[in-house]
Design an enzyme around this catalytic site. Structure first.
Site, short mmCIF file in Angstrom:
data_model
loop_
_atom_site.label_atom_id
_atom_site.label_comp_id
_atom_site.label_asym_id
_atom_site.label_seq_id
_atom_site.Cartn_x
_atom_site.Cartn_y
_atom_site.Cartn_z
N LYS A 215 0.83 -1.21 0.00
CA LYS A 215 0.00 0.00 0.00
C LYS A 215 0.88 1.27 0.00
CE LYS A 215 -3.97 -2.11 -0.07
NZ LYS A 215 -3.54 -3.48 -0.34
C1 LIG Z 1 -9.88 -3.55 -1.65
C2 LIG Z 1 -9.16 -4.15 -0.48
N1 LIG Z 1 -9.87 -4.44 0.63
C3 LIG Z 1 -9.27 -4.97 1.71
C4 LIG Z 1 -7.92 -5.23 1.70
C5 LIG Z 1 -7.40 -5.92 2.91
O1 LIG Z 1 -6.31 -5.35 3.47
P1 LIG Z 1 -5.22 -6.27 4.24
O2 LIG Z 1 -4.40 -6.94 3.18
O3 LIG Z 1 -4.44 -5.29 5.03
O4 LIG Z 1 -5.96 -7.24 5.08
C6 LIG Z 1 -7.14 -4.92 0.57
C7 LIG Z 1 -5.70 -5.09 0.48
O5 LIG Z 1 -4.98 -5.91 0.74
C8 LIG Z 1 -7.79 -4.37 -0.56
O6 LIG Z 1 -7.11 -4.09 -1.67
#
Ligand SMILES: Cc1ncc(COP(=O)(O)O)c(C=O)c1O
Length: 382
Positions: A215
């Site tokens: 990110k």
């Molecule tokens: C659209 C979206 N929602 C949720 C997430 C979940 O984040 P994490 O990977 O930190 O759990 C991500 C990214 O990984 C994402 O791109």
């Protein structure tokens, strides 16, 4: 446009012959110093000053009433849906064009998704599609918004700000008010993106941000719930930290809780990364402009921010004229050490979501077949 010209262009941008990933983290500020500080203090785990500092920094930056740090973005979204009172058997309206985490979070609340189309303006949930679906299939009752055919409640709408490009939030807020449905923004990809001056994730009842390694800023793994009011924020903090009632030594938990706490070690990284977010945003905007110039005048359409918003340009993307050119570019760039990627397969194609209700998904299907993501790591462009 051939893969070879894209490879040449990206290599010239990043000034390297090495492998070029889609999005890599960079640590050139106070990251090491802050992480070392947590180790030296022994406060590496779920309490420590960096967790509080990081939450306050995100509050100041986004303008949210209260930010609650979590162990990752999926956990943030899960907690946000819990706080929005999504319950077992409810429906949650979202886009089929998203990363699976959006749907995993609602699945683990015992809810089922309803998949609707995205808007060509921003690749995020289309408010007109939501309203049209509800007009045809729902009614507002004392028990909330009900899906007429099944009698089940439609409790939340979860738009996702795809690649950092803000969805039409005013219109979605109006639809949610009209139908008495909660609005929970999946802002996992959009830290640093603003909708008409408001930070994404702060317009709905709740927003969820991710600090995963790919990110715009990272904590290694981490997330943040953005809460509309202080009161909701305090309650979110309580349930994400095992719902323990504060006491010097007694253990008493007054409701079912989650252990979604972000460790201090990770928050230290986040505090240092927040110090350089403006620099990353500038570099990413400049990079996006460079891609836009490169594709200008070709039959490839570079994805730009909607005119009402300021995007963080988290992942650059281009829409290819046909499936053949998309394939040629994916194969050609990846075999030359320049990483590119197709967009996610639509959620209703995954086995666990294949029998869910869905509307017309024509534009999502078009994007699924034509879009490619391009290397997007922030870089200094002279
Ligand atoms: C659209 C979206 N929602 C949720 C997430 C979940 O984040 P994490 O990977 O930190 O759990 C991500 C990214 O990984 C994402 O791109």
């Amino acid at each position: 446009m051939k893969a070879t010209s894209i490879v040449e262009f990206v290599r010239d941008t990043y000034k390297t012959d090495d492998f070029i990933p889609l999005h890599a983290p960079t640590f050139e500020g106070n990251e090491k110093a802050y992480v070392m500080e947590t180790i030296e203090s022994t406060f590496v785990s779920s309490v420590g000053k960096f967790v509080d500092d990081f939450e306050r920094k995100i509050e100041a930056y986004t303008g949210t009433a209260k930010a609650v740090a979590t162990v990752n973005g999926t956990a943030a979204l899960h907690a946000a849906l819990y706080m929005a009172d999504v319950q077992k058997g409810d429906f949650v309206i979202t886009q089929a064009l998203t990363f699976v985490a959006t749907c995993n979070a609602l699945y683990h609340m015992g809810a089922d998704p309803i998949f609707l189309d995205v808007s060509p303006m921003n690749l995020g949930l289309c408010p007109k599609a939501v309203d049209a679906f509800l007009e045809e299939s729902a009614e507002v009752t004392d028990a909330g918004c009900l899906h007429k055919q099944t009698g089940r409640r439609i409790k939340a709408v979860v738009p996702m700000h795809t690649f950092g490009h803000p969805v039409e939030l005013d219109e979605l807020v109006a639809v949610c008010l009209k139908w008495n449905i909660a609005l929970v923004e999946d802002a996992a990809e959009s830290l640093g993106s603003f909708y008409k001056g408001k930070h994404t994730g702060t317009v709905g009842d709740f927003g969820a941000v991710s600090f995963n390694g790919n990110k715009i800023i990272t904590t290694g793994g981490g997330g943040m719930v953005l809460c509309k009011t202080q009161e909701l924020g305090m309650h979110t903090k309580h349930v994400t930290t095992t719902a323990k009632v504060a006491h010097p030594y007694e253990f008493f938990h007054d409701e079912p809780g989650f252990n979604y706490r972000m460790p201090n070690l990770n928050a230290a990284l986040g505090c240092a990364q927040m110090e350089v977010i403006e620099q990353y945003l500038k570099q990413k905007r400049r990079l996006a402009e460079r891609y836009a110039d490169f594709f200008n005048g070709t039959d490839f359409k570079f994805v730009t921010e909607p005119e009402y918003a300021q995007s963080n340009y988290w992942l650059n993307a281009v829409i290819c004229p046909d499936k053949e050119s998309r394939e040629e570019i994916l194969v050609g760039t990846n075999s030359s050490g320049v990483m590119t990627r197709p967009i996610w397969q639509l959620m209703h194609r995954l086995p666990m979501f294949e029998n869910t209700i869905r509307g017309d998904l024509s534009y999502s299907e078009f994007i699924e077949a034509h879009l490619i993501n391009l290397p997007s790591t922030p870089v200094e462009i002279k």
